[in-house]
Design an enzyme around this catalytic site. Sequence first.
Site, mmCIF file in Angstrom:
data_model
loop_
_atom_site.group_PDB
_atom_site.id
_atom_site.type_symbol
_atom_site.label_atom_id
_atom_site.label_comp_id
_atom_site.label_asym_id
_atom_site.label_seq_id
_atom_site.Cartn_x
_atom_site.Cartn_y
_atom_site.Cartn_z
ATOM 1 N N ALA A 28 55.964 39.826 74.519
ATOM 2 C CA ALA A 28 56.532 41.113 74.084
ATOM 3 C C ALA A 28 58.033 41.067 73.817
ATOM 4 O O ALA A 28 58.649 42.118 73.624
ATOM 5 C CB ALA A 28 56.206 42.238 75.067
ATOM 6 N N ALA A 29 58.630 39.889 73.764
ATOM 7 C CA ALA A 29 60.055 39.802 73.383
ATOM 8 C C ALA A 29 60.218 40.371 71.975
ATOM 9 O O ALA A 29 61.120 41.170 71.707
ATOM 10 C CB ALA A 29 60.537 38.361 73.431
ATOM 11 N N GLY A 30 59.319 39.960 71.079
ATOM 12 C CA GLY A 30 59.371 40.464 69.702
ATOM 13 C C GLY A 30 59.148 41.978 69.648
ATOM 14 O O GLY A 30 59.808 42.675 68.880
ATOM 15 N N ASP A 31 58.246 42.477 70.466
ATOM 16 C CA ASP A 31 57.981 43.925 70.479
ATOM 17 C C ASP A 31 59.197 44.697 70.977
ATOM 18 O O ASP A 31 59.521 45.774 70.469
ATOM 19 C CB ASP A 31 56.774 44.237 71.368
ATOM 20 C CG ASP A 31 55.503 43.636 70.809
ATOM 21 O OD1 ASP A 31 55.402 43.493 69.574
ATOM 22 O OD2 ASP A 31 54.613 43.286 71.608
HETATM 23 P P1 ADP Z 1 58.177 36.742 69.006
HETATM 24 O O1 ADP Z 1 57.982 37.118 70.434
HETATM 25 O O2 ADP Z 1 57.686 37.777 68.056
HETATM 26 O O3 ADP Z 1 57.744 35.352 68.662
HETATM 27 P P2 ADP Z 1 60.884 35.771 69.280
HETATM 28 O O4 ADP Z 1 60.342 34.675 70.090
HETATM 29 O O5 ADP Z 1 61.712 35.421 68.101
HETATM 30 O O6 ADP Z 1 59.760 36.771 68.781
HETATM 31 O O7 ADP Z 1 61.737 36.721 70.251
HETATM 32 C C1 ADP Z 1 62.224 37.976 69.841
HETATM 33 C C2 ADP Z 1 63.638 38.152 70.333
HETATM 34 O O8 ADP Z 1 63.651 38.051 71.758
HETATM 35 C C3 ADP Z 1 64.614 37.085 69.846
HETATM 36 O O9 ADP Z 1 65.176 37.443 68.605
HETATM 37 C C4 ADP Z 1 65.643 37.083 70.966
HETATM 38 O O10 ADP Z 1 66.584 38.106 70.753
HETATM 39 C C5 ADP Z 1 64.812 37.404 72.202
HETATM 40 N N1 ADP Z 1 64.433 36.161 72.885
HETATM 41 C C6 ADP Z 1 63.270 35.487 72.790
HETATM 42 N N2 ADP Z 1 63.274 34.364 73.554
HETATM 43 C C7 ADP Z 1 64.487 34.326 74.149
HETATM 44 C C8 ADP Z 1 65.134 33.422 75.063
HETATM 45 N N3 ADP Z 1 64.522 32.317 75.514
HETATM 46 N N4 ADP Z 1 66.389 33.725 75.464
HETATM 47 C C9 ADP Z 1 67.026 34.836 75.027
HETATM 48 N N5 ADP Z 1 66.476 35.714 74.173
HETATM 49 C C10 ADP Z 1 65.226 35.479 73.729
#
Ligand code: ADP
Length: 333
Positions: A279-282
Amino acid sequence: MEEQKRILVVGSLNMDQVVQVPRLPVLGETLLGAGSLKLVPGGKGANQAVAMARLGGAVTMAGRVGHDPFGQQLLVALQAAGVSTELVAIDEEEASGTAFIFLVEQDNAIIVAAGANGCLGRDAEHLTRIEEALAQASAVVLQLEIPLATVEHLIKAARAAAVPVVLNAAPAQLLSPDLLRQVELLIVNEHEAQALVTALGTPPDSTMTSAESREPAAKDVLTQARALALRLHEHGVATVAVTLGAAGALLVTRGDQPGTGPLSLYEPAPRVQVTDTTAAGDCFVGALTVALLEGQSPAQALRFAVYASALKVTRFGAQSGLPSRAEVMAFLA
Ligand code: ADP
Ligand code: NA
Protein backbone atom coordinates in the site's frame (compact mmCIF):
# COMPACT_ATOMS: atom_id res chain seq x y z
CA MET A 1 -22.29 27.55 3.65
CA GLU A 2 -21.88 25.05 0.83
CA GLU A 3 -21.00 21.55 1.96
CA GLN A 4 -17.41 20.50 1.18
CA LYS A 5 -17.27 18.51 -2.05
CA ARG A 6 -16.26 14.90 -1.52
CA ILE A 7 -13.64 12.84 -3.26
CA LEU A 8 -15.24 9.71 -4.74
CA VAL A 9 -13.09 6.59 -4.79
CA VAL A 10 -14.47 3.77 -6.91
CA GLY A 11 -12.54 0.57 -6.56
CA SER A 12 -11.65 -2.65 -4.80
CA LEU A 13 -11.95 -3.74 -1.21
CA ASN A 14 -9.93 -6.82 -0.26
CA MET A 15 -9.22 -8.67 2.93
CA ASP A 16 -5.44 -9.09 2.91
CA GLN A 17 -4.22 -12.43 4.21
CA VAL A 18 -0.59 -11.81 4.97
CA VAL A 19 2.18 -14.28 5.66
CA GLN A 20 5.92 -13.78 5.96
CA VAL A 21 8.05 -16.17 3.88
CA PRO A 22 11.79 -16.57 3.33
CA ARG A 23 11.24 -16.82 -0.44
CA LEU A 24 8.44 -17.71 -2.85
CA PRO A 25 7.70 -21.42 -3.31
CA VAL A 26 8.09 -23.00 -6.73
CA LEU A 27 5.27 -24.97 -8.34
CA GLY A 28 4.66 -28.19 -6.42
CA GLU A 29 6.55 -27.02 -3.33
CA THR A 30 5.23 -26.48 0.20
CA LEU A 31 7.02 -23.83 2.19
CA LEU A 32 6.77 -23.02 5.90
CA GLY A 33 6.09 -19.34 6.52
CA ALA A 34 7.20 -17.49 9.64
CA GLY A 35 4.62 -16.82 12.35
CA SER A 36 0.89 -16.81 11.91
CA LEU A 37 -1.51 -15.47 9.35
CA LYS A 38 -2.42 -11.80 9.66
CA LEU A 39 -5.72 -10.43 8.34
CA VAL A 40 -5.60 -6.77 7.34
CA PRO A 41 -8.19 -4.69 5.46
CA GLY A 42 -6.83 -3.75 2.03
CA GLY A 43 -7.66 -3.46 -1.66
CA LYS A 44 -6.30 -0.59 -3.73
CA GLY A 45 -9.58 1.34 -3.75
CA ALA A 46 -10.23 1.03 -0.02
CA ASN A 47 -6.57 1.72 0.83
CA GLN A 48 -6.62 4.93 -1.17
CA ALA A 49 -9.93 6.00 0.41
CA VAL A 50 -8.54 5.44 3.91
CA ALA A 51 -5.26 7.19 3.02
CA MET A 52 -7.16 10.27 1.89
CA ALA A 53 -9.48 10.33 4.90
CA ARG A 54 -6.52 10.03 7.32
CA LEU A 55 -4.82 12.88 5.47
CA GLY A 56 -7.81 15.19 5.83
CA GLY A 57 -9.90 14.48 2.72
CA ALA A 58 -13.70 14.11 2.74
CA VAL A 59 -14.10 10.75 1.03
CA THR A 60 -16.89 8.50 -0.23
CA MET A 61 -16.03 4.95 -1.27
CA ALA A 62 -17.99 3.05 -3.91
CA GLY A 63 -17.41 -0.67 -4.28
CA ARG A 64 -18.73 -4.14 -3.62
CA VAL A 65 -18.11 -6.67 -0.88
CA GLY A 66 -19.54 -10.12 -0.25
CA HIS A 67 -22.25 -11.07 2.22
CA ASP A 68 -19.67 -12.53 4.60
CA PRO A 69 -17.67 -11.60 7.72
CA PHE A 70 -14.80 -10.14 5.65
CA GLY A 71 -17.25 -7.82 3.93
CA GLN A 72 -18.45 -6.50 7.28
CA GLN A 73 -14.88 -6.05 8.54
CA LEU A 74 -13.94 -4.14 5.39
CA LEU A 75 -16.87 -1.77 5.86
CA VAL A 76 -16.05 -1.21 9.51
CA ALA A 77 -12.42 -0.40 8.65
CA LEU A 78 -13.50 2.29 6.19
CA GLN A 79 -15.99 3.77 8.63
CA ALA A 80 -13.41 3.84 11.42
CA ALA A 81 -11.20 5.98 9.19
CA GLY A 82 -14.10 8.36 8.48
CA VAL A 83 -14.85 7.16 4.95
CA SER A 84 -18.51 7.25 3.91
CA THR A 85 -19.62 3.75 2.83
CA GLU A 86 -23.18 4.20 1.60
CA LEU A 87 -22.03 3.36 -1.94
CA VAL A 88 -20.40 0.07 -0.96
CA ALA A 89 -22.96 -2.54 -2.01
CA ILE A 90 -23.22 -6.04 -0.56
CA ASP A 91 -23.19 -8.77 -3.16
CA GLU A 92 -25.37 -11.75 -2.27
CA GLU A 93 -23.49 -14.21 -4.48
CA GLU A 94 -19.78 -13.40 -4.66
CA ALA A 95 -17.29 -13.59 -1.81
CA SER A 96 -15.50 -10.49 -0.61
CA GLY A 97 -12.31 -9.72 -2.50
CA THR A 98 -9.28 -11.42 -0.99
CA ALA A 99 -5.56 -10.78 -1.46
CA PHE A 100 -2.95 -13.37 -0.54
CA ILE A 101 0.16 -11.39 0.31
CA PHE A 102 3.57 -12.98 0.73
CA LEU A 103 6.11 -10.74 2.43
CA VAL A 104 9.62 -11.61 1.29
CA GLU A 105 12.27 -9.47 2.99
CA GLN A 106 11.66 -5.90 1.80
CA ASP A 107 9.24 -6.80 -0.96
CA ASN A 108 5.98 -8.61 -1.52
CA ALA A 109 4.20 -10.86 -4.00
CA ILE A 110 0.42 -10.75 -4.22
CA ILE A 111 -2.39 -12.88 -5.65
CA VAL A 112 -5.86 -11.34 -5.71
CA ALA A 113 -9.16 -13.25 -5.84
CA ALA A 114 -11.43 -10.44 -7.08
CA GLY A 115 -14.76 -11.87 -5.86
CA ALA A 116 -17.37 -9.13 -5.47
CA ASN A 117 -14.96 -6.49 -6.85
CA GLY A 118 -15.25 -8.23 -10.21
CA CYS A 119 -19.00 -7.52 -10.28
CA LEU A 120 -18.77 -3.78 -9.70
CA GLY A 121 -20.77 -2.06 -12.43
CA ARG A 122 -22.99 -4.97 -13.36
CA ASP A 123 -25.80 -3.87 -11.06
CA ALA A 124 -27.42 -1.00 -12.97
CA GLU A 125 -29.12 0.54 -9.95
CA HIS A 126 -25.84 0.62 -8.02
CA LEU A 127 -24.00 2.10 -11.00
CA THR A 128 -26.60 4.85 -11.30
CA ARG A 129 -26.16 5.81 -7.66
CA ILE A 130 -22.39 5.93 -8.18
CA GLU A 131 -22.83 8.21 -11.21
CA GLU A 132 -25.06 10.54 -9.22
CA ALA A 133 -22.43 10.85 -6.49
CA LEU A 134 -19.74 11.27 -9.12
CA ALA A 135 -21.46 14.30 -10.63
CA GLN A 136 -21.21 16.05 -7.22
CA ALA A 137 -17.63 15.02 -6.43
CA SER A 138 -14.48 17.18 -6.39
CA ALA A 139 -12.69 14.32 -8.18
CA VAL A 140 -13.09 10.63 -8.91
CA VAL A 141 -10.24 8.25 -8.09
CA LEU A 142 -10.04 4.91 -9.92
CA GLN A 143 -7.68 1.90 -10.10
CA LEU A 144 -7.74 -1.29 -12.19
CA GLU A 145 -8.86 -3.94 -9.67
CA ILE A 146 -12.48 -3.64 -10.87
CA PRO A 147 -13.78 -4.43 -14.39
CA LEU A 148 -12.15 -2.21 -17.01
CA ALA A 149 -15.56 -1.61 -18.63
CA THR A 150 -16.74 -0.01 -15.38
CA VAL A 151 -13.62 2.16 -15.17
CA GLU A 152 -14.15 3.30 -18.77
CA HIS A 153 -17.82 4.00 -18.17
CA LEU A 154 -17.13 6.11 -15.09
CA ILE A 155 -14.33 8.06 -16.75
CA LYS A 156 -16.76 9.02 -19.51
CA ALA A 157 -19.39 9.98 -16.93
CA ALA A 158 -16.84 12.08 -15.04
CA ARG A 159 -15.83 13.79 -18.25
CA ALA A 160 -19.45 14.61 -19.05
CA ALA A 161 -19.89 16.12 -15.58
CA ALA A 162 -16.55 18.02 -15.78
CA VAL A 163 -15.24 16.13 -12.73
CA PRO A 164 -11.47 15.53 -12.75
CA VAL A 165 -10.30 11.92 -13.03
CA VAL A 166 -7.38 10.47 -11.07
CA LEU A 167 -6.37 7.06 -12.44
CA ASN A 168 -3.93 4.77 -10.69
CA ALA A 169 -3.29 2.37 -13.58
CA ALA A 170 -2.55 -0.60 -11.32
CA PRO A 171 -2.32 -3.53 -11.72
CA ALA A 172 -0.79 -2.89 -15.15
CA GLN A 173 -3.29 -3.27 -17.97
CA LEU A 174 -3.55 -2.14 -21.58
CA LEU A 175 -5.39 1.19 -21.79
CA SER A 176 -6.52 3.01 -24.91
CA PRO A 177 -5.06 6.42 -25.80
CA ASP A 178 -8.67 7.62 -25.88
CA LEU A 179 -9.13 6.72 -22.24
CA LEU A 180 -5.81 8.23 -21.18
CA ARG A 181 -6.64 11.56 -22.78
CA GLN A 182 -9.59 11.87 -20.39
CA VAL A 183 -7.46 11.46 -17.29
CA GLU A 184 -6.26 14.57 -15.41
CA LEU A 185 -3.81 12.77 -13.20
CA LEU A 186 -2.31 9.38 -14.03
CA ILE A 187 -0.33 7.65 -11.29
CA VAL A 188 1.81 4.59 -12.04
CA ASN A 189 4.87 2.87 -10.68
CA GLU A 190 7.87 2.42 -12.95
CA HIS A 191 6.77 -1.04 -14.12
CA GLU A 192 3.25 0.10 -14.92
CA ALA A 193 4.64 3.13 -16.76
CA GLN A 194 6.88 0.90 -18.86
CA ALA A 195 4.06 -1.54 -19.63
CA LEU A 196 1.74 1.28 -20.71
CA VAL A 197 4.32 3.01 -22.87
CA THR A 198 5.32 -0.23 -24.58
CA ALA A 199 1.68 -1.05 -25.31
CA LEU A 200 0.81 2.44 -26.53
CA GLY A 201 3.75 2.82 -28.92
CA THR A 202 4.89 6.14 -30.36
CA PRO A 203 2.29 8.90 -30.65
CA PRO A 204 2.03 10.45 -34.14
CA ASP A 205 3.27 13.91 -33.10
CA SER A 206 6.06 12.68 -30.82
CA THR A 207 9.23 14.73 -30.49
CA MET A 208 10.98 11.83 -28.72
CA THR A 209 12.61 8.91 -30.42
CA SER A 210 11.40 5.44 -29.51
CA ALA A 211 14.79 4.64 -28.04
CA GLU A 212 14.43 7.54 -25.60
CA SER A 213 11.37 5.94 -24.05
CA ARG A 214 12.53 2.32 -24.29
CA GLU A 215 15.97 1.90 -22.88
CA PRO A 216 15.49 0.21 -19.52
CA ALA A 217 18.95 -1.18 -18.97
CA ALA A 218 21.09 1.62 -20.29
CA LYS A 219 19.91 4.62 -18.30
CA ASP A 220 19.56 5.39 -14.64
CA VAL A 221 16.15 4.99 -13.04
CA LEU A 222 15.32 8.67 -12.98
CA THR A 223 16.22 9.40 -16.61
CA GLN A 224 14.24 6.37 -17.66
CA ALA A 225 11.20 7.36 -15.58
CA ARG A 226 11.30 10.89 -16.93
CA ALA A 227 11.29 9.57 -20.50
CA LEU A 228 8.34 7.31 -19.70
CA ALA A 229 6.41 10.16 -18.07
CA LEU A 230 7.05 12.44 -21.06
CA ARG A 231 5.86 9.74 -23.39
CA LEU A 232 2.63 9.30 -21.39
CA HIS A 233 2.31 13.05 -21.45
CA GLU A 234 2.59 12.98 -25.24
CA HIS A 235 -0.27 10.51 -25.21
CA GLY A 236 -2.42 13.27 -23.77
CA VAL A 237 -2.46 12.82 -19.99
CA ALA A 238 -2.35 16.25 -18.34
CA THR A 239 -0.28 15.19 -15.31
CA VAL A 240 1.70 11.99 -14.79
CA ALA A 241 3.24 10.76 -11.54
CA VAL A 242 5.69 7.86 -11.62
CA THR A 243 6.58 6.28 -8.29
CA LEU A 244 10.06 4.79 -7.94
CA GLY A 245 9.96 2.90 -4.65
CA ALA A 246 12.90 3.82 -2.42
CA ALA A 247 14.03 6.35 -5.05
CA GLY A 248 10.96 8.54 -4.51
CA ALA A 249 8.71 9.85 -7.26
CA LEU A 250 8.45 12.01 -10.33
CA LEU A 251 5.65 14.39 -11.35
CA VAL A 252 5.36 15.73 -14.88
CA THR A 253 2.72 18.39 -15.48
CA ARG A 254 1.72 20.40 -18.48
CA GLY A 255 3.52 23.77 -18.41
CA ASP A 256 1.45 26.68 -17.04
CA GLN A 257 2.49 29.18 -19.70
CA PRO A 258 1.39 28.70 -23.29
CA GLY A 259 4.31 27.63 -25.45
CA THR A 260 6.36 26.18 -22.59
CA GLY A 261 7.10 22.49 -22.31
CA PRO A 262 6.02 20.15 -19.53
CA LEU A 263 7.28 20.79 -16.00
CA SER A 264 9.16 17.84 -14.54
CA LEU A 265 9.56 17.57 -10.76
CA TYR A 266 11.47 14.95 -8.77
CA GLU A 267 11.34 14.25 -5.04
CA PRO A 268 13.74 11.68 -3.58
CA ALA A 269 12.35 9.50 -0.79
CA PRO A 270 13.69 9.98 2.72
CA ARG A 271 15.68 7.00 3.99
CA VAL A 272 13.53 4.88 6.28
CA GLN A 273 13.54 1.49 7.97
CA VAL A 274 11.33 -0.71 5.77
CA THR A 275 8.75 -2.88 7.53
CA ASP A 276 6.09 -3.44 4.86
CA THR A 277 5.81 -1.85 1.41
CA THR A 278 2.19 -3.00 0.92
CA ALA A 279 0.00 0.00 0.00
CA ALA A 280 2.94 2.42 -0.37
CA GLY A 281 1.61 3.22 -3.83
CA ASP A 282 -1.94 3.61 -2.49
CA CYS A 283 -0.72 5.99 0.18
CA PHE A 284 1.06 7.98 -2.51
CA VAL A 285 -2.10 8.16 -4.65
CA GLY A 286 -4.21 9.30 -1.69
CA ALA A 287 -1.72 11.88 -0.49
CA LEU A 288 -1.01 13.39 -3.91
CA THR A 289 -4.73 13.65 -4.69
CA VAL A 290 -5.61 15.29 -1.38
CA ALA A 291 -2.70 17.74 -1.59
CA LEU A 292 -3.41 18.79 -5.18
CA LEU A 293 -7.16 19.16 -4.54
CA GLU A 294 -6.54 21.41 -1.55
CA GLY A 295 -4.45 23.68 -3.75
CA GLN A 296 -0.88 22.77 -2.81
CA SER A 297 1.62 23.47 -5.59
CA PRO A 298 2.74 20.44 -7.62
CA ALA A 299 6.14 20.50 -5.87
CA GLN A 300 4.59 20.70 -2.39
CA ALA A 301 2.03 18.03 -3.20
CA LEU A 302 4.71 15.68 -4.54
CA ARG A 303 6.80 16.13 -1.40
CA PHE A 304 3.75 15.54 0.80
CA ALA A 305 2.99 12.30 -1.08
CA VAL A 306 6.57 11.00 -1.00
CA TYR A 307 6.89 11.63 2.74
CA ALA A 308 3.46 10.16 3.52
CA SER A 309 4.26 6.96 1.63
CA ALA A 310 7.74 6.69 3.14
CA LEU A 311 6.05 6.73 6.55
CA LYS A 312 3.71 3.98 5.38
CA VAL A 313 6.55 1.58 4.54
CA THR A 314 7.85 1.83 8.12
CA ARG A 315 4.65 0.17 9.37
CA PHE A 316 2.89 -3.14 8.95
CA GLY A 317 -0.32 -3.63 7.01
CA ALA A 318 -2.15 -1.96 4.15
CA GLN A 319 -4.75 0.23 5.85
CA SER A 320 -3.38 -0.30 9.34
CA GLY A 321 -0.06 1.28 8.32
CA LEU A 322 -1.41 4.44 6.67
CA PRO A 323 -0.29 7.66 8.37
CA SER A 324 -2.41 10.54 9.67
CA ARG A 325 -2.02 14.09 8.44
CA ALA A 326 -0.43 15.15 11.74
CA GLU A 327 2.18 12.39 11.42
CA VAL A 328 3.07 13.44 7.88
CA MET A 329 3.32 17.12 8.85
CA ALA A 330 5.63 16.21 11.74
CA PHE A 331 7.78 14.08 9.42
CA LEU A 332 7.99 16.92 6.87
CA ALA A 333 8.92 19.55 9.47
P1 ADP B 1 3.96 0.57 -5.62
O1 ADP B 1 3.70 0.20 -4.20
O2 ADP B 1 2.73 0.95 -6.36
O3 ADP B 1 4.84 -0.39 -6.36
P2 ADP B 1 6.28 2.22 -5.11
O4 ADP B 1 6.98 0.99 -4.71
O5 ADP B 1 6.90 3.05 -6.18
O6 ADP B 1 4.78 1.94 -5.54
O7 ADP B 1 6.07 3.12 -3.81
C1 ADP B 1 5.25 4.26 -3.80
C2 ADP B 1 5.94 5.37 -3.04
O8 ADP B 1 6.18 4.93 -1.71
C3 ADP B 1 7.30 5.77 -3.59
O9 ADP B 1 7.18 6.75 -4.59
C4 ADP B 1 7.99 6.29 -2.34
O10 ADP B 1 7.64 7.64 -2.13
C5 ADP B 1 7.41 5.43 -1.23
N1 ADP B 1 8.30 4.30 -0.95
C6 ADP B 1 8.21 3.04 -1.42
N2 ADP B 1 9.23 2.26 -0.96
C7 ADP B 1 10.00 3.07 -0.19
C8 ADP B 1 11.20 2.88 0.58
N3 ADP B 1 11.83 1.70 0.63
N4 ADP B 1 11.68 3.95 1.26
C9 ADP B 1 11.06 5.15 1.22
N5 ADP B 1 9.94 5.38 0.53
C10 ADP B 1 9.40 4.37 -0.18
NA1 NA C 1 7.20 -1.16 -6.02
